[in-house]
Design a protein around this motif. Structure first.
Motif, PDB file in Angstrom:
ATOM      1  N   GLU A   4       0.826  -1.212   0.000  1.00  0.00           N
ATOM      2  CA  GLU A   4       0.000   0.000   0.000  1.00  0.00           C
ATOM      3  C   GLU A   4       0.859   1.260   0.000  1.00  0.00           C
ATOM      4  N   THR A   8       0.421   4.057  -5.230  1.00  0.00           N
ATOM      5  CA  THR A   8      -0.587   5.067  -4.935  1.00  0.00           C
ATOM      6  C   THR A   8      -1.537   5.162  -6.117  1.00  0.00           C
ATOM      7  N   VAL A   9      -2.818   4.983  -5.861  1.00  0.00           N
ATOM      8  CA  VAL A   9      -3.827   5.197  -6.896  1.00  0.00           C
ATOM      9  C   VAL A   9      -4.083   6.696  -6.955  1.00  0.00           C
ATOM     10  N   SER A  15      -4.585  12.251 -12.083  1.00  0.00           N
ATOM     11  CA  SER A  15      -4.444  11.516 -13.345  1.00  0.00           C
ATOM     12  C   SER A  15      -4.509  12.467 -14.532  1.00  0.00           C
ATOM     13  N   SER A 128      -7.370   7.005 -15.330  1.00  0.00           N
ATOM     14  CA  SER A 128      -6.877   6.516 -14.047  1.00  0.00           C
ATOM     15  C   SER A 128      -5.359   6.436 -14.105  1.00  0.00           C
ATOM     16  N   ARG A 130      -1.572   5.556 -11.632  1.00  0.00           N
ATOM     17  CA  ARG A 130      -0.922   5.008 -10.437  1.00  0.00           C
ATOM     18  C   ARG A 130       0.509   5.517 -10.380  1.00  0.00           C
ATOM     19  N   TYR A 132       4.197   4.498  -8.534  1.00  0.00           N
ATOM     20  CA  TYR A 132       4.896   3.397  -7.876  1.00  0.00           C
ATOM     21  C   TYR A 132       6.233   3.895  -7.341  1.00  0.00           C
TER      22      TYR A 132
END
Length: 146
Positions: A4, A8-9, A15, A128, A130, A132
């Motif tokens: 987690e 990170t979303v 985005s 969307s 993410r 990392y």
């Protein structure tokens, strides 16, 4: 470090910020049950909510314009992090004088030095992303038996 904390979303706004900074990625779409993927240079027109790219006549242009949905995907590597972005929507070939003028103003440049006279716009319906954290692979938490 827990997964987690490594992934990170991104929010919709984050985005879209990433999409604004993106100039290169891939477009994917399915035609007759076959998925096609092509590299493209893009500009995101925030005003219109569209990803714009140039294309020459051919399967990429035809397929993108007849596919029900197209996907734009890009990745980037930074110092200690990576990002991944996916945008979905419908694509159409720009044809009116007003659309073509707006596309010209965006300054889209094709990936290769070949004539690309058609502008295509992907109307972004969903985006969307993410982020990392990158680095060395962590040691396993428990020993595994082979």
């Amino acid at each position: 470090m827990e997964d987690e904390q490594l992934i990170t979303v991104l929010s919709d706004e984050e985005s879209r910020d990433l999409l604004r900074a993106t100039t290169f990625g891939r477009i994917a779409f399915a035609v007759n049950g076959r998925v096609e993927i092509y590299p493209i240079n893009i500009v995101f027109s925030e005003r219109d909510g569209e990803i714009v790219f140039k294309s020459a006549p051919g399967f990429k242009l035809a397929g993108a314009s007849i596919a029900k949905e197209v996907v734009f995907q890009s990745d980037a590597l930074g110092d200690g992090f990576a990002t991944s972005l996916v945008a979905r929507g419908g694509a159409r070939v720009l044809s009116t004088e007003a659309e073509l003028e707006k596309a010209e103003e965006l300054g889209v440049r094709p990936l290769i030095a070949a004539p690309k006279n058609e502008y295509v716009a992907i109307t972004v319906a969903e985006v969307s992303g993410r982020r990392y954290i990158t680095g060395e692979e962590a040691e396993p938490l428990i020993d595994t038996i082979a």
